[in-house]
Design a protein around this motif. Sequence first.
Motif, PDB file in Angstrom:
ATOM      1  N   UNK A  17      17.280  -4.240  28.986  1.00 28.20           N
ATOM      2  CA  UNK A  17      17.105  -4.801  30.391  1.00 28.20           C
ATOM      3  C   UNK A  17      17.910  -6.152  30.450  1.00 28.20           C
ATOM      4  N   UNK A  18      17.505  -6.710  29.174  1.00 25.01           N
ATOM      5  CA  UNK A  18      18.135  -8.381  29.427  1.00 25.01           C
ATOM      6  C   UNK A  18      19.655  -8.266  29.527  1.00 25.01           C
ATOM      7  N   UNK A  19      20.302  -7.394  29.031  1.00 23.87           N
ATOM      8  CA  UNK A  19      21.912  -7.553  29.212  1.00 23.87           C
ATOM      9  C   UNK A  19      22.251  -6.583  30.622  1.00 23.87           C
ATOM     10  N   UNK A  20      21.450  -6.191  31.100  1.00 24.87           N
ATOM     11  CA  UNK A  20      21.848  -5.639  32.225  1.00 24.87           C
ATOM     12  C   UNK A  20      22.804  -6.170  33.373  1.00 24.87           C
ATOM     13  N   UNK A  21      22.176  -7.668  33.453  1.00 23.83           N
ATOM     14  CA  UNK A  21      23.040  -8.476  34.434  1.00 23.83           C
ATOM     15  C   UNK A  21      24.452  -8.580  34.045  1.00 23.83           C
ATOM     16  N   UNK A  22      24.838  -8.286  33.050  1.00 27.57           N
ATOM     17  CA  UNK A  22      26.285  -8.369  32.616  1.00 27.57           C
ATOM     18  C   UNK A  22      27.209  -7.324  32.445  1.00 27.57           C
ATOM     19  N   UNK A  23      26.474  -6.182  32.981  1.00 29.95           N
ATOM     20  CA  UNK A  23      27.271  -4.693  33.260  1.00 29.95           C
ATOM     21  C   UNK A  23      28.236  -4.939  34.267  1.00 29.95           C
ATOM     22  N   UNK A  24      28.119  -5.667  35.565  1.00 24.12           N
ATOM     23  CA  UNK A  24      29.170  -5.525  36.605  1.00 24.12           C
ATOM     24  C   UNK A  24      30.473  -6.548  36.021  1.00 24.12           C
ATOM     25  N   UNK A  25      30.075  -7.660  35.511  1.00 26.17           N
ATOM     26  CA  UNK A  25      31.465  -8.244  34.632  1.00 26.17           C
ATOM     27  C   UNK A  25      32.284  -7.377  33.960  1.00 26.17           C
ATOM     28  N   UNK A  26      31.444  -6.598  32.980  1.00 26.12           N
ATOM     29  CA  UNK A  26      32.371  -5.849  31.951  1.00 26.12           C
ATOM     30  C   UNK A  26      32.741  -4.559  32.806  1.00 26.12           C
ATOM     31  N   UNK A  27      32.386  -4.030  33.652  1.00 26.64           N
ATOM     32  CA  UNK A  27      32.911  -3.067  34.495  1.00 26.64           C
ATOM     33  C   UNK A  27      34.092  -3.586  35.361  1.00 26.64           C
ATOM     34  N   UNK A  28      34.096  -5.021  35.873  1.00 30.55           N
ATOM     35  CA  UNK A  28      35.298  -5.417  36.492  1.00 30.55           C
ATOM     36  C   UNK A  28      36.291  -5.586  35.201  1.00 30.55           C
ATOM     37  N   UNK A  29      36.145  -6.035  34.174  1.00 33.76           N
ATOM     38  CA  UNK A  29      36.913  -6.292  33.041  1.00 33.76           C
ATOM     39  C   UNK A  29      37.528  -5.121  32.783  1.00 33.76           C
ATOM     40  N   UNK A  30      36.813  -4.059  32.739  1.00 34.62           N
ATOM     41  CA  UNK A  30      37.560  -2.534  32.533  1.00 34.62           C
ATOM     42  C   UNK A  30      38.661  -1.907  33.585  1.00 34.62           C
ATOM     43  N   UNK A  31      38.027  -2.253  34.650  1.00 30.68           N
ATOM     44  CA  UNK A  31      38.904  -2.016  35.791  1.00 30.68           C
ATOM     45  C   UNK A  31      40.119  -2.674  35.575  1.00 30.68           C
ATOM     46  N   UNK A  32      40.134  -4.023  35.529  1.00 31.22           N
ATOM     47  CA  UNK A  32      41.474  -4.906  35.602  1.00 31.22           C
ATOM     48  C   UNK A  32      42.428  -4.322  34.415  1.00 31.22           C
ATOM     49  N   UNK A  33      41.744  -4.088  33.400  1.00 29.08           N
ATOM     50  CA  UNK A  33      42.462  -3.837  32.068  1.00 29.08           C
ATOM     51  C   UNK A  33      43.160  -2.424  32.378  1.00 29.08           C
ATOM     52  N   UNK A  34      42.477  -1.480  33.139  1.00 30.35           N
ATOM     53  CA  UNK A  34      43.180  -0.225  33.521  1.00 30.35           C
ATOM     54  C   UNK A  34      44.255  -0.416  34.545  1.00 30.35           C
ATOM     55  N   UNK A  35      44.168  -1.237  35.526  1.00 27.79           N
ATOM     56  CA  UNK A  35      45.183  -1.707  36.459  1.00 27.79           C
ATOM     57  C   UNK A  35      46.402  -2.326  35.614  1.00 27.79           C
ATOM     58  N   UNK A  36      45.992  -3.204  34.602  1.00 30.81           N
ATOM     59  CA  UNK A  36      47.132  -4.044  34.054  1.00 30.81           C
ATOM     60  C   UNK A  36      47.589  -3.356  32.710  1.00 30.81           C
ATOM     61  N   UNK A  37      47.311  -2.316  32.362  1.00 29.43           N
ATOM     62  CA  UNK A  37      47.360  -1.871  31.129  1.00 29.43           C
ATOM     63  C   UNK A  37      48.829  -2.037  30.702  1.00 29.43           C
ATOM     64  N   UNK A  38      49.814  -1.903  31.609  1.00 31.42           N
ATOM     65  CA  UNK A  38      51.420  -2.234  30.986  1.00 31.42           C
ATOM     66  C   UNK A  38      51.695  -3.532  30.567  1.00 31.42           C
ATOM     67  N   UNK A  39      51.125  -4.650  31.579  1.00 27.76           N
ATOM     68  CA  UNK A  39      51.078  -5.859  31.240  1.00 27.76           C
ATOM     69  C   UNK A  39      50.335  -6.206  29.950  1.00 27.76           C
ATOM     70  N   UNK A  40      49.383  -5.895  29.790  1.00 31.28           N
ATOM     71  CA  UNK A  40      48.571  -6.091  28.895  1.00 31.28           C
ATOM     72  C   UNK A  40      48.817  -5.477  27.375  1.00 31.28           C
ATOM     73  N   UNK A  41      49.723  -4.563  27.429  1.00 37.02           N
ATOM     74  CA  UNK A  41      49.848  -3.755  26.216  1.00 37.02           C
ATOM     75  C   UNK A  41      50.404  -4.483  25.068  1.00 37.02           C
ATOM     76  N   UNK A  42      51.557  -5.464  25.125  1.00 34.85           N
ATOM     77  CA  UNK A  42      51.882  -6.345  24.213  1.00 34.85           C
ATOM     78  C   UNK A  42      50.958  -7.277  23.472  1.00 34.85           C
ATOM     79  N   UNK A  43      50.079  -7.594  24.398  1.00 32.43           N
ATOM     80  CA  UNK A  43      48.921  -8.556  23.728  1.00 32.43           C
ATOM     81  C   UNK A  43      47.876  -7.739  23.063  1.00 32.43           C
ATOM     82  N   UNK A  44      47.412  -6.631  23.357  1.00 31.10           N
ATOM     83  CA  UNK A  44      46.693  -5.735  22.725  1.00 31.10           C
ATOM     84  C   UNK A  44      47.237  -5.205  21.594  1.00 31.10           C
TER      85      UNK A  44
END
Length: 254
Positions: A17-44
């Motif tokens: 429960x103490x970490x649930x407030x951070x789920x939203x930002x983690x989901x947002x990061x996951x969503x951006x990483x999916x959209x930007x997968x081609x541009x992020x590929x070299x870095x990763x």
Amino acid sequence: MIIEALQYAATTPVTPSEFRPFIGSSVSLWSRATRCKDEWAAHEGNCRRFVADTIGRMRQRRTAVVLGSGLVRDVPVEALARTFDTVVLVDLVHLASVRLWLKVKRLDNVRLVHRDLSGFSDALVGGRPEPLAFLRRAPYLDLVISANLLSQIGVGAERCLEQDKDVSPADVVPQLLEAHLRDLTALPCTTTLLTDVAYRIVGRSGETLKSADLMHGVPAPDGDEHWPWPVVPFGEQGRDYQIVHQVIAKRVLR
């Protein structure tokens, strides 16, 4: 939005429960990483290659800890699981999709730990932050990876202090970054630091529209390697600019 909602819903019951407030930002990061997968590929790919090269130079491979494991896209978790007895992924949130991926890959020696790695609470009350002190108790520790976490500590602290008029981010954020680097350096095992240290907002013609120091004046270690990371590519926030972060990779072999 439906996929993001499902990710959020599936992650909530498996997150303390103490970490649930951070789920939203983690989901947002996951969503951006999916959209930007081609541009992020070299870095990763650069991050995974650098860690894999570090593993190849090590003699003992018992326990590895990944700080800020996030989406596990920038760390070669499968290679770590094959070569180490135990792999520990530490972050505020471990998304349901990450948990499912680990199960599908049958990485049974990978452990998930929820933990605030910032040291923010100690700094806020005037204490000396020791965010990585818990690693002193970790048995058979041979490798610690700080995976694109350092700058996010600063971002998170600034957000927490937005409504606090009594405390200046300039008094807290550098202290947190210094503490992370100090604690990482003090570990008796091999360490790898992957972090972005600055960013530029770049126009279509290549001109720099704005730049900022993500280290907040704290000297960054001399990197063994450097590369650009288009965190916000053209079209993600605006048609006429992108935001490019400068990344360093640093290893200390012990």
